[in-house]
Write a protein that holds these residues in place. Structure first.
Motif, PDB file in Angstrom:
ATOM      1  N   ILE A   1      20.825  14.077  99.029  1.00  0.00           N
ATOM      2  CA  ILE A   1      21.769  13.866  97.875  1.00  0.00           C
ATOM      3  C   ILE A   1      22.859  12.537  98.360  1.00  0.00           C
ATOM      4  O   ILE A   1      23.391  12.475  99.100  1.00  0.00           O
ATOM      5  N   TRP A   2      22.766  11.483  97.432  1.00  0.00           N
ATOM      6  CA  TRP A   2      23.545  10.403  97.640  1.00  0.00           C
ATOM      7  C   TRP A   2      24.773  10.676  96.995  1.00  0.00           C
ATOM      8  O   TRP A   2      24.776  11.114  95.739  1.00  0.00           O
TER       9      TRP A   2
ATOM     10  N   ILE B   1      30.356  14.539  88.011  1.00  0.00           N
ATOM     11  CA  ILE B   1      28.773  14.452  87.665  1.00  0.00           C
ATOM     12  C   ILE B   1      28.192  13.972  86.484  1.00  0.00           C
ATOM     13  O   ILE B   1      29.037  14.329  85.546  1.00  0.00           O
ATOM     14  N   HIS B   2      27.301  13.016  86.759  1.00  0.00           N
ATOM     15  CA  HIS B   2      26.882  12.301  85.740  1.00  0.00           C
ATOM     16  C   HIS B   2      25.895  13.240  84.784  1.00  0.00           C
ATOM     17  O   HIS B   2      25.580  14.295  84.873  1.00  0.00           O
ATOM     18  N   GLY B   3      25.492  12.572  83.674  1.00  0.00           N
ATOM     19  CA  GLY B   3      24.761  13.348  82.498  1.00  0.00           C
ATOM     20  C   GLY B   3      23.300  13.217  82.954  1.00  0.00           C
ATOM     21  O   GLY B   3      22.866  12.432  83.870  1.00  0.00           O
TER      22      GLY B   3
ATOM     23  N   GLU C   1      16.952  13.532  92.258  1.00  0.00           N
ATOM     24  CA  GLU C   1      15.806  12.616  91.631  1.00  0.00           C
ATOM     25  C   GLU C   1      16.667  11.705  90.519  1.00  0.00           C
ATOM     26  O   GLU C   1      16.268  11.460  89.259  1.00  0.00           O
ATOM     27  N   HIS C   2      18.046  11.576  90.595  1.00  0.00           N
ATOM     28  CA  HIS C   2      18.631  10.746  89.466  1.00  0.00           C
ATOM     29  C   HIS C   2      19.550   9.828  90.508  1.00  0.00           C
ATOM     30  O   HIS C   2      19.705  10.032  91.562  1.00  0.00           O
ATOM     31  N   GLY C   3      19.521   8.550  90.149  1.00  0.00           N
ATOM     32  CA  GLY C   3      20.317   7.374  90.844  1.00  0.00           C
ATOM     33  C   GLY C   3      19.320   7.360  92.130  1.00  0.00           C
ATOM     34  O   GLY C   3      18.050   7.167  92.224  1.00  0.00           O
TER      35      GLY C   3
ATOM     36  N   VAL D   1      13.909   7.652  83.689  1.00  0.00           N
ATOM     37  CA  VAL D   1      14.365   8.935  84.653  1.00  0.00           C
ATOM     38  C   VAL D   1      13.130   9.206  85.309  1.00  0.00           C
ATOM     39  O   VAL D   1      11.955   9.170  84.865  1.00  0.00           O
ATOM     40  N   ARG D   2      13.266   9.477  86.830  1.00  0.00           N
ATOM     41  CA  ARG D   2      12.202   9.916  87.746  1.00  0.00           C
ATOM     42  C   ARG D   2      11.291  11.122  87.216  1.00  0.00           C
ATOM     43  O   ARG D   2      12.244  12.107  86.847  1.00  0.00           O
TER      44      ARG D   2
END
Length: 265
Positions: A20-21, A36-38, A66-68, A186-187
Motif C-alpha cells: 500500500i502506497w 480514502i479515495h473512491g 490495486e488503485h493508484g 482501473v486495474r
C-alpha cells in the motif's frame, strides 16, 4: 493559492500479497486526517484538498489495493479488506487518534475502518457516500445480480453509467470524460471485484457496529428524502453544492473547509 505542503510518498507491506502506497504531510503531533479515495480513483484526488487544509494537520492520503500505485495479488476485495489496507498505514505511522474520511466507495471503507479500529478512529466522514440507496445498503439478491451482470457484460458501460449518474444536469462533458477515462482504466480484476464487494456490503450491519459519529457531506442534487429519512438518525447528513459526485476534485478548497469543520469539533 495555498502553499504546497511538504509531502512524502511511502509504502507499507501487508504480508506477501499487498503493498500500500500513501502520502503523508504535516507535523506528526498534529491532528490526523486520513483520506480514502473512491472506486477506480486514487489518492491524487486529494492533492489539492490537502494543500488547503490547516498547516498543522497531519494528513495521510492512501491508495487502496490495486488503485493508484498500490499493488496486490490477493483474492478478497471486500470493504473490510480495504479497511485493513488503511489500518496497515495507521499502524505504520503509529496513529493513536484520527478522523477517517472517504469519498464514494471510500466512505464505506471509512465506516469499516471505524468498526475495525474503535479506539483509534474518533470520527468517520463520508464524501457523497452512504446515501445512495441503490448502491450502499445491502441489496436484494436480484438487485445485486443485476448490478454485477451489468459490469461483467460491459464494464465500460457500467463505468459510464456511474459517471453520468453522479453528474448534475448540464455538467461539463470534458470533466465527465476525464473521470470516465480514469475510472475505466482501473486495474483488473480488482476493479470489477471491488464493485462487487461494494454491492454485497451490508452497510446497515456495519453501521450497527460503528460507534463513532459519522458525518456525510452529500451532493444536494442526489440526496433523496428517502435516504435522509432512513439514515438521518444514524448519521449527520449535510447537503452541499460544490459540484458533481467528484466534488473533492472540483472544489478542493470547499472540501478542505468541510473536513476541517469536522476535524476541529
Amino acid at each position: 493559492m495555498p502553499a504546497s505542503r511538504n509531502k512524502k510518498n511511502l509504502q507499507v507491506q501487508r504480508s506477501d500479497h499487498t503493498t500500500i502506497w500513501y502520502t503523508v504531510s504535516g507535523p506528526a503531533e498534529g491532528p490526523t486526517l486520513v483520506l480514502i479515495h473512491g472506486w477506480a480513483c486514487n489518492r491524487g484526488d486529494f492533492d489539492a484538498v490537502t494543500d488547503h487544509l490547516p498547516a498543522n494537520y497531519r494528513v495521510l492520503a492512501i491508495d487502496l489495493a490495486e488503485h493508484g500505485e498500490s499493488r496486490s495479488t490477493r483474492d478478497v476485495w471486500t470493504m473490510e479488506e480495504f479497511a485493513r489496507d488503511v489500518a496497515a498505514v495507521l499502524e505504520a505511522e503509529s496513529v493513536d487518534t484520527a478522523v477517517v474520511a472517504g469519498h464514494s466507495l471510500g466512505g464505506a471503507v471509512a465506516v469499516e475502518v471505524g468498526r475495525l479500529l474503535p479506539d483509534n478512529v474518533s470520527h468517520v466522514v463520508a464524501l457523497d457516500s452512504l446515501t445512495y440507496l441503490s448502491l450502499f445498503p445491502a441489496q436484494s439478491q436480484e438487485q445485486t445480480a443485476a448490478m454485477v451482470h451489468m459490469f461483467r457484460e460491459d464494464f465500460a458501460a457500467g463505468v459510464r453509467g456511474l459517471v453520468e449518474g453522479g453528474s448534475p444536469a448540464g455538467f461539463d462533458s470534458a470533466l465527465k470524460n476525464s473521470y470516465f477515462e480514469k475510472m475505466v482504466a482501473v486495474r483488473q480484476p480488482a476493479g470489477l471485484r471491488s464493485i462487487e464487494g461494494l454491492v454485497h456490503w451490508d452497510m446497515d450491519a456495519a453501521l450497527r457496529e460503528t460507534k463513532q459519529p459519522i458525518t456525510v457531506f452529500a451532493v444536494r442534487a442526489f440526496a433523496t428524502q428517502e435516504a435522509i429519512d432512513r439514515y438521518g438518525d444514524r448519521f449527520d447528513i449535510v447537503l452541499v453544492d460544490l459540484g458533481s459526485h467528484h466534488f473533492p476534485v472540483e472544489a478542493p478548497e470547499g472540501t478542505a473547509k468541510l473536513l476541517a469543520s469536522v476535524t476541529t469539533e
